[in-house]
Design a protein around this motif. Structure first.
Motif, PDB file in Angstrom:
ATOM      1  N   PHE A   1      -4.185  -3.565   9.395  1.00 34.65           N
ATOM      2  CA  PHE A   1      -4.482  -3.064   8.055  1.00 34.65           C
ATOM      3  C   PHE A   1      -4.975  -4.190   7.155  1.00 34.65           C
ATOM      4  CE2 PHE A   1      -1.195  -0.316   9.840  1.00 34.65           C
ATOM      5  CZ  PHE A   1      -1.722   0.951   9.612  1.00 34.65           C
ATOM      6  N   SER A   2      -6.016  -3.899   6.405  1.00 28.37           N
ATOM      7  CA  SER A   2      -6.505  -4.808   5.361  1.00 28.37           C
ATOM      8  C   SER A   2      -6.346  -4.080   4.029  1.00 28.37           C
ATOM      9  CB  SER A   2      -7.979  -5.167   5.604  1.00 28.37           C
ATOM     10  OG  SER A   2      -8.134  -5.840   6.833  1.00 28.37           O
TER      11      SER A   2
ATOM     12  N   ASP B   1      -4.371   7.978  13.175  1.00 28.62           N
ATOM     13  CA  ASP B   1      -5.579   7.974  12.353  1.00 28.62           C
ATOM     14  C   ASP B   1      -5.430   8.828  11.100  1.00 28.62           C
ATOM     15  OD1 ASP B   1      -6.996   6.229  13.915  1.00 28.62           O
ATOM     16  OD2 ASP B   1      -8.002   7.785  15.089  1.00 28.62           O
TER      17      ASP B   1
ATOM     18  N   SER C   1       0.827  -1.197   0.000  1.00 26.71           N
ATOM     19  CA  SER C   1       0.000   0.000   0.000  1.00 26.71           C
ATOM     20  C   SER C   1       0.867   1.254   0.000  1.00 26.71           C
ATOM     21  CB  SER C   1      -0.928   0.029   1.209  1.00 26.71           C
ATOM     22  OG  SER C   1      -1.676   1.230   1.262  1.00 26.71           O
TER      23      SER C   1
ATOM     24  N   GLN D   1      -4.416   2.094   1.105  1.00 31.13           N
ATOM     25  CA  GLN D   1      -5.255   1.495   0.057  1.00 31.13           C
ATOM     26  C   GLN D   1      -6.027   0.314   0.668  1.00 31.13           C
ATOM     27  OE1 GLN D   1      -1.505   1.627  -2.578  1.00 31.13           O
ATOM     28  NE2 GLN D   1      -3.172   1.302  -4.051  1.00 31.13           N
ATOM     29  N   GLY D   2      -7.011   0.643   1.456  1.00 33.37           N
ATOM     30  CA  GLY D   2      -7.777  -0.388   2.145  1.00 33.37           C
ATOM     31  C   GLY D   2      -8.380   0.188   3.411  1.00 33.37           C
ATOM     32  N   THR D   3      -8.453  -0.629   4.458  1.00 31.73           N
ATOM     33  CA  THR D   3      -9.056  -0.200   5.721  1.00 31.73           C
ATOM     34  C   THR D   3      -8.077  -0.394   6.872  1.00 31.73           C
ATOM     35  OG1 THR D   3     -10.028  -2.395   6.096  1.00 31.73           O
ATOM     36  CG2 THR D   3     -11.374  -0.767   4.915  1.00 31.73           C
ATOM     37  N   MET D   4      -8.336   0.351   7.951  1.00 31.94           N
ATOM     38  CA  MET D   4      -7.509   0.255   9.151  1.00 31.94           C
ATOM     39  C   MET D   4      -8.437   0.077  10.346  1.00 31.94           C
ATOM     40  SD  MET D   4      -4.665   2.954  10.611  1.00 31.94           S
ATOM     41  CE  MET D   4      -5.864   4.263  10.932  1.00 31.94           C
ATOM     42  N   GLU D   5      -8.184  -0.958  11.153  1.00 30.53           N
ATOM     43  CA  GLU D   5      -8.984  -1.213  12.335  1.00 30.53           C
ATOM     44  C   GLU D   5      -8.126  -1.069  13.590  1.00 30.53           C
ATOM     45  OE1 GLU D   5     -10.680  -5.051  11.871  1.00 30.53           O
ATOM     46  OE2 GLU D   5     -12.014  -4.462  10.221  1.00 30.53           O
TER      47      GLU D   5
ATOM     48  N   SER E   1      -3.631   7.311   5.794  1.00 30.06           N
ATOM     49  CA  SER E   1      -4.581   6.742   4.830  1.00 30.06           C
ATOM     50  C   SER E   1      -3.867   5.681   4.012  1.00 30.06           C
ATOM     51  CB  SER E   1      -5.133   7.831   3.895  1.00 30.06           C
ATOM     52  OG  SER E   1      -5.853   8.800   4.630  1.00 30.06           O
TER      53      SER E   1
END
Length: 258
Positions: A202-203, A136, A80, A141-145, A139
């Motif tokens: 991260f996904s 936070d 990413s 290329q995907g999602t962050m939990e 950013s």
């Protein structure tokens, strides 16, 4: 040990551990300058708020926010491109400085345990929030939990560290001890940062387009230069200001009778 400090799907020290050590050094220098400013604020009447503001900028702006941002330069998320949200980063900076200033003001001039605890909790919450806003702002290329358990652990660590920092600012006078406390503060900041970082996972989907924002280096490098130059202001003020403690003690001495 390095693996324990890594966020899921990321390499915490992709660019080497030298950046992490630079962040720790920066944090320690910011704390040392801040402690010197707090000492002058303790015995200053007219310029107390000015001294405490310089202390808050040194500790919260440089010792915390800038140190965390520099440490982020070593982070790489697999497959990413990273971008940084400037608005969130600016919010993290403002919260760090204001929270540290509030902690100093609440704790007062002399050691009072209730005020110390309230100031430490206030500063600790601000430091924890600033750290998570800094993270936070990333950013991908995907999602962050985020893991709520590790977030809570980071905030508790932040509260304990900030309370200890306010206590040290009140009672530590010798320069050698201030250096030791500054190093311990830097270690604590790193502990909060890496605890917060391990809370992330991260996904990534490489097919997603590059997120909006700026490359982190494009923000951190000029802020590093500004922060380093900005520290010259409180350092110069500390060097040229009279020793207010000695002046106050001298004023309290009775005038010998003639």
């Amino acid at each position: 040990m390095v693996d324990l400090l890594a966020a899921a799907g990321a390499d915490t020290f992709a660019n080497g551990t030298g950046i992490a050590w630079l962040a720790v050094d920066l944090s320690a220098v910011g704390a040392l300058v801040s402690f010197a400013c707090v000492r002058h604020a303790k015995y200053s009447q007219r310029f107390r708020l000015v001294w405490l503001t310089m202390a808050a900028v040194s500790l919260g702006g440089v010792g915390l926010w800038l140190a965390n941002s520099v440490a982020l330069l070593a982070l790489r998320v697999h497959d990413s491109t990273l971008r940084y949200n400037v608005a969130l980063g600016a919010s993290a900076l403002a919260i760090a400085v204001v929270g540290v200033l509030a902690g100093f003001l609440i704790s007062g001039r002399t050691l009072q345990v209730p005020r110390l605890i309230i100031g430490g909790l206030t500063m600790g919450l601000s430091v924890g929030l600033s750290t998570f806003l800094t993270l936070d702002a990333i950013s991908v290329q995907g999602t962050m939990e985020e893991s709520l358990g590790l977030i809570g652990a980071a905030v508790l660590l932040s509260m304990a560290g900030c309370t200890a920092t306010l206590w040290a600012a009140q009672v530590v006078r010798r320069i050698a001890l201030r250096v030791v406390v500054s190093v311990l503060f830097a270690v604590g900041v790193a502990g909060v940062y890496y605890t917060a970082l391990t809370a992330l996972s991260f996904s990534i989907d490489p097919a997603i387009k590059t997120p909006t924002g700026v490359p982190l280096f494009d923000l951190v490098f000029p802020m590093f230069v500004i922060g380093a130059l900005g520290l010259t202001v409180p350092i110069t003020a500390v060097l040229v200001a009279p020793d207010r403690r000695d002046a106050v003690l001298a004023a309290r001495q009775p005038v010998p009778a003639r």
